[in-house]
Design a protein around this motif. Structure first.
Motif, PDB file in Angstrom:
ATOM      1  N   VAL A  27       1.233  -4.953   6.913  1.00 31.29           N
ATOM      2  CA  VAL A  27       2.521  -3.911   6.054  1.00 31.29           C
ATOM      3  C   VAL A  27       2.722  -3.140   5.857  1.00 31.29           C
ATOM      4  O   VAL A  27       1.349  -2.503   5.585  1.00 31.29           O
ATOM      5  CB  VAL A  27       3.225  -5.553   4.931  1.00 31.29           C
ATOM      6  N   ALA A  29       3.578  -0.035   3.748  1.00 37.97           N
ATOM      7  CA  ALA A  29       3.891   0.739   2.639  1.00 37.97           C
ATOM      8  C   ALA A  29       4.107   2.177   1.644  1.00 37.97           C
ATOM      9  O   ALA A  29       3.398   3.038   1.814  1.00 37.97           O
ATOM     10  CB  ALA A  29       4.195  -0.523   1.064  1.00 37.97           C
ATOM     11  N   SER A  31       5.012   4.995  -0.432  1.00 41.57           N
ATOM     12  CA  SER A  31       5.625   5.241  -1.658  1.00 41.57           C
ATOM     13  C   SER A  31       4.696   6.581  -2.315  1.00 41.57           C
ATOM     14  O   SER A  31       3.901   7.118  -2.029  1.00 41.57           O
ATOM     15  CB  SER A  31       4.918   4.305  -2.430  1.00 41.57           C
ATOM     16  N   GLU A  61      -0.763  -0.690  -6.315  1.00 39.65           N
ATOM     17  CA  GLU A  61       0.965  -0.418  -4.618  1.00 39.65           C
ATOM     18  C   GLU A  61       0.615  -1.305  -4.132  1.00 39.65           C
ATOM     19  O   GLU A  61       1.558  -1.571  -3.662  1.00 39.65           O
ATOM     20  CB  GLU A  61       1.147   0.967  -4.481  1.00 39.65           C
ATOM     21  N   TYR A  64       1.398  -4.775  -5.517  1.00 38.43           N
ATOM     22  CA  TYR A  64       2.814  -5.076  -5.732  1.00 38.43           C
ATOM     23  C   TYR A  64       3.517  -5.653  -4.699  1.00 38.43           C
ATOM     24  O   TYR A  64       4.221  -6.234  -4.415  1.00 38.43           O
ATOM     25  CB  TYR A  64       3.636  -4.167  -6.250  1.00 38.43           C
ATOM     26  N   THR A  65       3.132  -4.461  -2.814  1.00 42.84           N
ATOM     27  CA  THR A  65       3.603  -5.531  -1.653  1.00 42.84           C
ATOM     28  C   THR A  65       3.044  -7.400  -1.913  1.00 42.84           C
ATOM     29  O   THR A  65       3.596  -7.288  -1.159  1.00 42.84           O
ATOM     30  CB  THR A  65       2.798  -4.723  -1.090  1.00 42.84           C
ATOM     31  N   SER A  69       9.434 -11.127  -3.309  1.00 50.24           N
ATOM     32  CA  SER A  69       9.983 -10.571  -3.121  1.00 50.24           C
ATOM     33  C   SER A  69      10.755 -10.708  -4.599  1.00 50.24           C
ATOM     34  O   SER A  69      11.649 -10.186  -5.211  1.00 50.24           O
ATOM     35  CB  SER A  69      10.890 -10.177  -2.086  1.00 50.24           C
ATOM     36  N   LYS A  72      10.447  -9.226  -7.858  1.00 53.75           N
ATOM     37  CA  LYS A  72      11.243  -8.270  -8.045  1.00 53.75           C
ATOM     38  C   LYS A  72      12.182  -8.046  -8.405  1.00 53.75           C
ATOM     39  O   LYS A  72      12.562  -6.957  -8.774  1.00 53.75           O
ATOM     40  CB  LYS A  72      10.543  -7.562  -6.804  1.00 53.75           C
ATOM     41  N   LYS A  77       8.494  -2.202  -9.465  1.00 54.52           N
ATOM     42  CA  LYS A  77       7.027  -1.410  -8.984  1.00 54.52           C
ATOM     43  C   LYS A  77       6.437  -0.275 -10.160  1.00 54.52           C
ATOM     44  O   LYS A  77       5.078  -0.805 -10.882  1.00 54.52           O
ATOM     45  CB  LYS A  77       7.194  -0.534  -7.903  1.00 54.52           C
ATOM     46  N   LYS A 142       2.855 -14.842  -0.332  1.00 55.91           N
ATOM     47  CA  LYS A 142       2.464 -14.163  -1.913  1.00 55.91           C
ATOM     48  C   LYS A 142       2.117 -14.904  -2.555  1.00 55.91           C
ATOM     49  O   LYS A 142       3.338 -15.625  -2.744  1.00 55.91           O
ATOM     50  CB  LYS A 142       3.816 -13.685  -1.726  1.00 55.91           C
TER      51      LYS A 142
END
Length: 703
Positions: A27, A29, A31, A61, A64-65, A69, A72, A77, A142
């Motif tokens: 994954v 991400a 940011s 961060e 958070y991934t 989902s 969220k 975030k 997750k």
């Protein structure tokens, strides 16, 4: 061609599968321009472990991934990062360990795991059992976010509270319990920005009075936290006590400080307030002994992890403040609690009690320490004093000195530069160093001669006049002395401080006997004392190379270098039947002498030596007669060591010494005192030191 094309298609297909697999397990991400990666695992246990491993690295961060989902939708975030970072960094979490992971419940697409957690925090170790729910998605497992992932009983409206109680730093006390270092009060000079009139002119005037830069003041006034009605601390200065001003003749320094404060208060916007600070009661008189503390730096925090230091802590930088740092600092108390939405304590997660630092009580006599400093404060030199029977060190003074209180209040760069560039070296601790002892070494050489049976104390070495050499092999080199007398025997040689006698004595002893005996009485070894002292030595090459060097060593010149406290310890053997007493600094209720070196000399040896050293102070012809007293029997030895490039050099220095001690064991206040001044040339030689020590002894015995 077909076969080759088919092979290429197979390769492309294989590459696509590999690429797809990489995408499936990675994954990415993006940011804030930071590329974050994590490996997706099929196991819920591995997912939980990975999530926990990111906490110490502050990789919020990435964490958070790893959140499902669906969660969220109501957890952004920014909210997630703020919540986690504030808690974990606020409690200074480290060494997180997850163990005993087990499946508690398993459904079609979710798994609930139970596990045990332990971690270190600012308030100690926290251990707890917890549970985590994980959902299986196309990207792997997750975590279903809940605040209880941080602590089991933590809910979204709860807060984590960290409260600390500051430990008091221990005091450093003298033998009678008088404070040498401890809690005191200073004056903080601050500015209320909104009340300043004619800002630039006022700031320049403040800077001039405080002897600091205008830029320093402006930097403090423009800090982000400063508002128009803020009290902005600018400088800490000595507090002027009313009792000091009420004296019949207040000290000039006190009047200057009072005048400065009055002028500061005339400036609109300036305020003075009392602040608690570490205070050194004797200031310059004990600065080299006590040292000072300063605020910890980022480097200190890095070098002392897990030792309870914070940005608000102080740490010992020199002297006993540094030596006894662990005992003095204490341990701050700390509580980590969960508070509910009403601010009520819901749970105490960890707690450590405050432990104030230990007080360190010394053998030092404050009055003697101060008296020695006052006598010699303008002279580069040092003094040591001890009880010759118990080993208690009564004074350790290095002059000139500096005010260690200035390091607490904030030393300006200009003051620091002036201290370092001062030719008298006020920052240099002289009592820890080694020096050429001159004639104070002659009683030691007498002891070596008697111990090795090389010298008969009654043998007359003959009157050679004021200059002598062994034979023509010495060329133009001669040993000189100041007095002629008869008979030339050991007792008289000590009284008249005869260089020629002791040069001959050293040659009779021989270099091997001389060096071996010096090694036996502590040369070339560390002294057993709380403060590290430089080792005494007799040669730059660990060997006395020539006859002339040996002859010069006999009267404390050549390459002989002695630490003053070591010399004092050797002198204790003259009062303890030949046994050298170990010096110590930390006070004991029952003081009793501990032998450092047994039979340094024999009882009969020291009786012979005592006849000479008593004569030095009590015989009118003795070089230390200026210290003679009618009420107390004293003994001692003066010394002058010449430091010059050649025999003909007239510009060299003359080190002046006086070793003096009470010769009667029944005296109420026994003392052995050694003082050294780096240059007594043109001011009376060793007699200059004798007179000053005599004044100190007057004050000491009159107390």
């Amino acid at each position: 061609m077909k076969r080759r094309r088919k092979k290429q298609n197979i390769q492309k297909s294989y590459a696509c599968k590999i690429f797809g697999l990489i995408v499936a397990i990675t994954v990415i991400a993006v940011s804030g321009g930071v590329l974050l990666k994590r490996t997706i695992t099929e196991s819920p246990e591995d997912t939980l472990m990975e999530y926990m491993n990111h906490i110490e690295k502050k990789e919020y961060e990435v964490m958070y991934t790893m959140i499902d989902s669906d969660e969220k939708v109501y957890l952004t975030k920014e909210e997630y990062i703020q919540r986690n970072s504030k808690i974990y960094e606020g409690i200074e979490v480290s060494d997180i360990k997850i163990s005993h992971i087990a499946v508690k419940e398993k459904k079609a697409d979710t798994v609930t795991l139970s596990y045990e957690t332990s971690c270190n925090t600012i308030a100690g170790t926290i251990q707890f059992d917890n549970m985590a729910e994980l959902k299986k998605t196309k990207q792997g497992y997750k975590l279903v976010w809940q605040d209880s992932l941080i602590f089991p009983d933590l809910e979204s409206d709860d807060k984590i509270s960290v409260t600390t109680s500051k430990a008091e730093r221990g005091e450093i006390l003298d033998r009678d319990g008088k404070m040498l270092a401890g809690k005191g009060v200073a004056t903080s000079v601050g500015i209320i920005p909104g009340k300043l009139e004619d800002r630039n002119v006022s700031i320049e005037k403040i800077a001039e009075l405080l002897e600091i830069d205008v830029e320093t003041i402006n930097n403090k006034l423009t800090a982000k936290w400063v508002k128009e009605d803020s009290f902005v601390p600018i400088e800490t200065i000595p507090k002027v006590e009313e009792i000091d001003l009420m004296k019949i003749q207040p000290e000039e320094k006190t009047l200057e400080e009072q005048d400065c404060q009055n002028k500061l208060l005339e400036i609109p916007g300036v305020m003075l307030s009392d602040v608690e600070v570490r205070t050194y009661e004797l200031g310059e008189a004990t600065a080299h002994l006590i040292g000072y503390v300063q605020s910890v730096t980022a480097e200190d925090l890095e070098n002392h992890p897990g030792e309870g230091y914070s940005a608000e802590s102080v740490i010992g930088r020199s002297g006993l403040e540094k030596l006894y740092e662990k005992q003095l600092k204490g341990k701050d108390g700390c509580d980590i609690k969960i508070l509910d939405s009403d601010g009520e304590v819901k749970e105490v997660l960890a707690s450590i009690f405050k432990e104030d630092g230990m007080d360190i009580r010394l053998t030092i006599d404050s009055d003697l320490q101060k008296s020695l400093y006052e006598q010699f404060k303008e002279d580069p030199g040092c003094s040591v004093a001890m009880n010759p029977y118990t080993g208690e060190v009564l004074a350790l003074v290095s002059t000139p000195s500096y005010d260690n209180n200035e390091f607490i209040r904030g030393l300006s760069s200009e003051k620091w530069t002036s201290l370092n560039e001062d030719e008298k070296k006020p920052l240099y601790n002289r009592f820890r160093q080694v020096w050429c002892p001159g004639s104070t070494f002659k009683p030691v050489v007498a002891g070596i001669g008697l111990k090795t049976e090389s010298i008969d104390p009654k043998e007359d070495f003959g009157n050679e006049g004021l200059a002598w050499q062994k034979d023509s092999s010495w060329g133009s080199y001669q040993v000189t002395t100041l007095h002629e007398y008869e008979p030339v025997i050991m007792k008289n040689a000590i009284i008249y401080s005869d260089n020629i006698y002791f040069a001959k004595a050293a040659l009779k002893i021989g270099s091997e006997n001389f060096m071996n005996t010096l090694n036996e009485i502590g040369f070339n070894q560390n002294m057993p004392f709380e403060i590290a002292m430089q080792e005494s030595t007799y040669s730059n090459t660990d060997k006395i190379e020539t006859e002339i060097q040996l002859a010069d060593s006999g009267y404390g010149q050549g390459q002989i270098l002695v630490n003053p406290l070591h010399l004092a310890s050797i002198y204790t053997s003259f009062l303890n039947e030949g046994n050298m007493i170990k010096p110590y600094l930390k006070y004991k209720e029952e003081a009793s002498g501990e032998t450092w070196i047994e039979n340094a000399f024999s009882k009969e040896n020291v009786e012979e030596i005592m006849q000479g050293v008593e004569g030095v102070v009590n015989d009118p012809e003795g070089t230390g007669y200026a210290a003679h007293r009618d009420d107390i029997l004293l003994a001692g030895k003066t010394g002058t060591a010449e430091l010059k490039a050649t025999k003909e050099d007239t510009s060299g220095k003359e080190i002046g010494w006086f070793s003096v001690f009470t010769a009667d064991k029944s005296v109420d206040k026994p003392i052995l005192l050694i003082s050294m001044v780096e240059n007594v040339k043109g001011i009376g030689g060793s007699g200059y030191v004798v007179k000053k020590d005599a004044t100190v002894l007057d004050e000491y015995f009159e107390e």
